[in-house]
Design a protein around this motif. Structure first.
Motif, PDB file in Angstrom:
ATOM      1  N   CYS A  60      -6.811  20.199  51.131  1.00 14.41           N
ATOM      2  CA  CYS A  60      -6.996  19.948  49.695  1.00 14.41           C
ATOM      3  C   CYS A  60      -8.437  20.225  49.283  1.00 14.41           C
ATOM      4  CB  CYS A  60      -6.595  18.522  49.350  1.00 14.41           C
ATOM      5  SG  CYS A  60      -4.879  18.125  49.730  1.00 14.41           S
ATOM      6  N   GLU A  73      -0.686  15.822  47.195  1.00 15.35           N
ATOM      7  CA  GLU A  73      -2.081  15.528  47.567  1.00 15.35           C
ATOM      8  C   GLU A  73      -2.212  14.121  48.139  1.00 15.35           C
ATOM      9  OE1 GLU A  73      -6.015  13.936  47.334  1.00 15.35           O
ATOM     10  OE2 GLU A  73      -4.390  13.330  45.983  1.00 15.35           O
ATOM     11  N   LEU A  80      -6.634  17.583  39.418  1.00 20.27           N
ATOM     12  CA  LEU A  80      -5.230  17.642  39.018  1.00 20.27           C
ATOM     13  C   LEU A  80      -4.940  16.675  37.880  1.00 20.27           C
ATOM     14  CD1 LEU A  80      -3.453  17.883  42.498  1.00 20.27           C
ATOM     15  CD2 LEU A  80      -3.536  19.655  40.736  1.00 20.27           C
ATOM     16  N   PRO A 110     -10.153  17.035  44.388  1.00 20.80           N
ATOM     17  CA  PRO A 110      -8.867  17.630  43.984  1.00 20.80           C
ATOM     18  C   PRO A 110      -7.954  16.673  43.235  1.00 20.80           C
ATOM     19  CG  PRO A 110      -9.415  18.282  46.218  1.00 20.80           C
ATOM     20  CD  PRO A 110     -10.442  17.255  45.822  1.00 20.80           C
ATOM     21  N   ARG A 111      -7.969  15.401  43.625  1.00 17.81           N
ATOM     22  CA  ARG A 111      -7.100  14.419  42.975  1.00 17.81           C
ATOM     23  C   ARG A 111      -7.428  14.294  41.495  1.00 17.81           C
ATOM     24  NH1 ARG A 111      -7.515   8.315  45.129  1.00 17.81           N
ATOM     25  NH2 ARG A 111      -9.533   9.245  45.596  1.00 17.81           N
ATOM     26  N   ASN A 171       2.749  19.324  37.825  1.00 19.69           N
ATOM     27  CA  ASN A 171       1.414  18.808  38.141  1.00 19.69           C
ATOM     28  C   ASN A 171       1.508  17.460  38.849  1.00 19.69           C
ATOM     29  OD1 ASN A 171      -1.668  19.408  37.126  1.00 19.69           O
ATOM     30  ND2 ASN A 171      -1.285  17.232  37.360  1.00 19.69           N
ATOM     31  N   THR A 209      -7.114  23.798  44.930  1.00 23.67           N
ATOM     32  CA  THR A 209      -6.601  23.023  43.800  1.00 23.67           C
ATOM     33  C   THR A 209      -6.513  23.887  42.552  1.00 23.67           C
ATOM     34  OG1 THR A 209      -7.566  20.990  44.692  1.00 23.67           O
ATOM     35  CG2 THR A 209      -6.935  20.978  42.373  1.00 23.67           C
ATOM     36  N   TYR A 210      -7.548  24.679  42.300  1.00 20.96           N
ATOM     37  CA  TYR A 210      -7.522  25.566  41.132  1.00 20.96           C
ATOM     38  C   TYR A 210      -6.492  26.683  41.310  1.00 20.96           C
ATOM     39  CZ  TYR A 210     -11.587  23.326  39.033  1.00 20.96           C
ATOM     40  OH  TYR A 210     -12.428  22.424  38.438  1.00 20.96           O
TER      41      TYR A 210
END
Length: 285
Positions: free
Chosen positions: A128, A113, A56, A52-53, A106, A133-134
């Motif tokens: 997360c 996160e 993003l 996820p990090r 963002n 995330t999407y």
């Protein structure tokens, strides 16, 4: 990119125009190469697009690439042809506004996160997820698009169809001229600025305190602090886009008669400089 109707009547000499546009295009080419390399690296390794990090981060890089391409194109076109079709300008302005709002939000998401990863590490993998995330990225676009699409409907209702076949100097104020819309935008910008800033301040403060309390690795703590400082610097610089018009108006009062230089420098600081921090953040995260 914002200015009043009287200000846009001023024009630079050919030499000045060429120099300003040459600098912008060169900077855009450099940033486009860097962003393209980052995106290619992201998609070359499966571990990145399952984190996820990094999802993003790559969304921010792609969003900034679109923003820079549009705003540089608008600036060059304004210098060369001076006026373009209202319908074309409307498309440019709307996408530029959407992507401008996306970046700070963002970054706020990236702050949340990191806060969850450091302060709630046992729940990080549950909260997360890639799917969430999407969904979050979808929400970013939703809240960026809806206000200005609403403004577009207002303009379509109030302006005659012939208005969209005319030509204007392509800035937001020449399309969305209704005073009510301008006041709503000020309120919306102030609300976004406040929420994103509070999110930044709270999450980053908690991350720093947690990093010092839990880690005995001084190198790791220092790296976390450096990452936080870079995120904070980029976010604060991106927030300048929320008060772009106000900064331009204030500087024009302090330095009367220098609107062309003020507008150009303001654009470089508010839109170009924050994007140079993304590659550095990529190394740190």
């Amino acid at each position: 990119m914002n200015s009043t109707g009287t200000q846009v009547l001023l024009r630079d000499t050919f030499a000045t125009t060429f120099a300003k546009n040459f600098i912008l295009v060169v900077v855009w080419l450099i940033l486009s190469y860097i962003n393209g390399s980052v995106v290619a690296t992201f998609f070359s390794n499966q571990i990145f697009y399952e984190d996820p990090r990094y999802i993003l981060f790559i969304h921010m890089v792609t969003n900034d690439a679109v923003l820079l391409t549009l705003t540089v194109t608008m600036t060059v076109v304004n210098y060369i042809s001076y006026t373009i079709s209202v319908s074309v300008c409307t498309g440019f302005v709307l996408v530029a506004v959407f992507t401008t709002y996306n970046t700070p939000v963002n970054l706020a998401g990236m702050a949340i996160e990191r806060y969850i990863a450091v302060c709630h590490p046992l729940r990080h993998s549950q909260i997360c997820t890639v799917r969430r995330t999407y969904i979050f990225i979808g929400l970013i676009w939703f809240f960026s698009v809806v206000p200005d699409i609403t403004d577009l409907f207002v303009i379509l209702a109030k302006e005659p169809l012939s208005f969209f076949h005319t030509s204007v100097f392509c800035v937001r104020e020449n399309i969305f001229k209704d005073p009510v819309l301008q006041q709503r935008r000020v309120v919306f910008d102030a609300l976004c600025f406040s929420l994103v800033f509070l999110t930044l301040a709270y999450t980053y403060l908690r991350v720093i305190l947690a990093a010092h309390a839990m880690s005995t690795d001084k190198v790791s703590v220092q790296r976390a602090r450096n990452t936080i400082l870079l995120h904070g610097a980029q976010l604060l610089m991106c927030m300048l886009s929320y008060v772009y018009s106000s900064i331009e108006t204030l500087l024009n009062i302090i330095f009367p008669g220098q609107i062309r230089e003020i507008r150009y420098v303001n654009y470089l600081i508010s839109f170009i400089m924050p994007r140079f921090l993304s590659p550095i953040i990529c190394i740190c995260i």
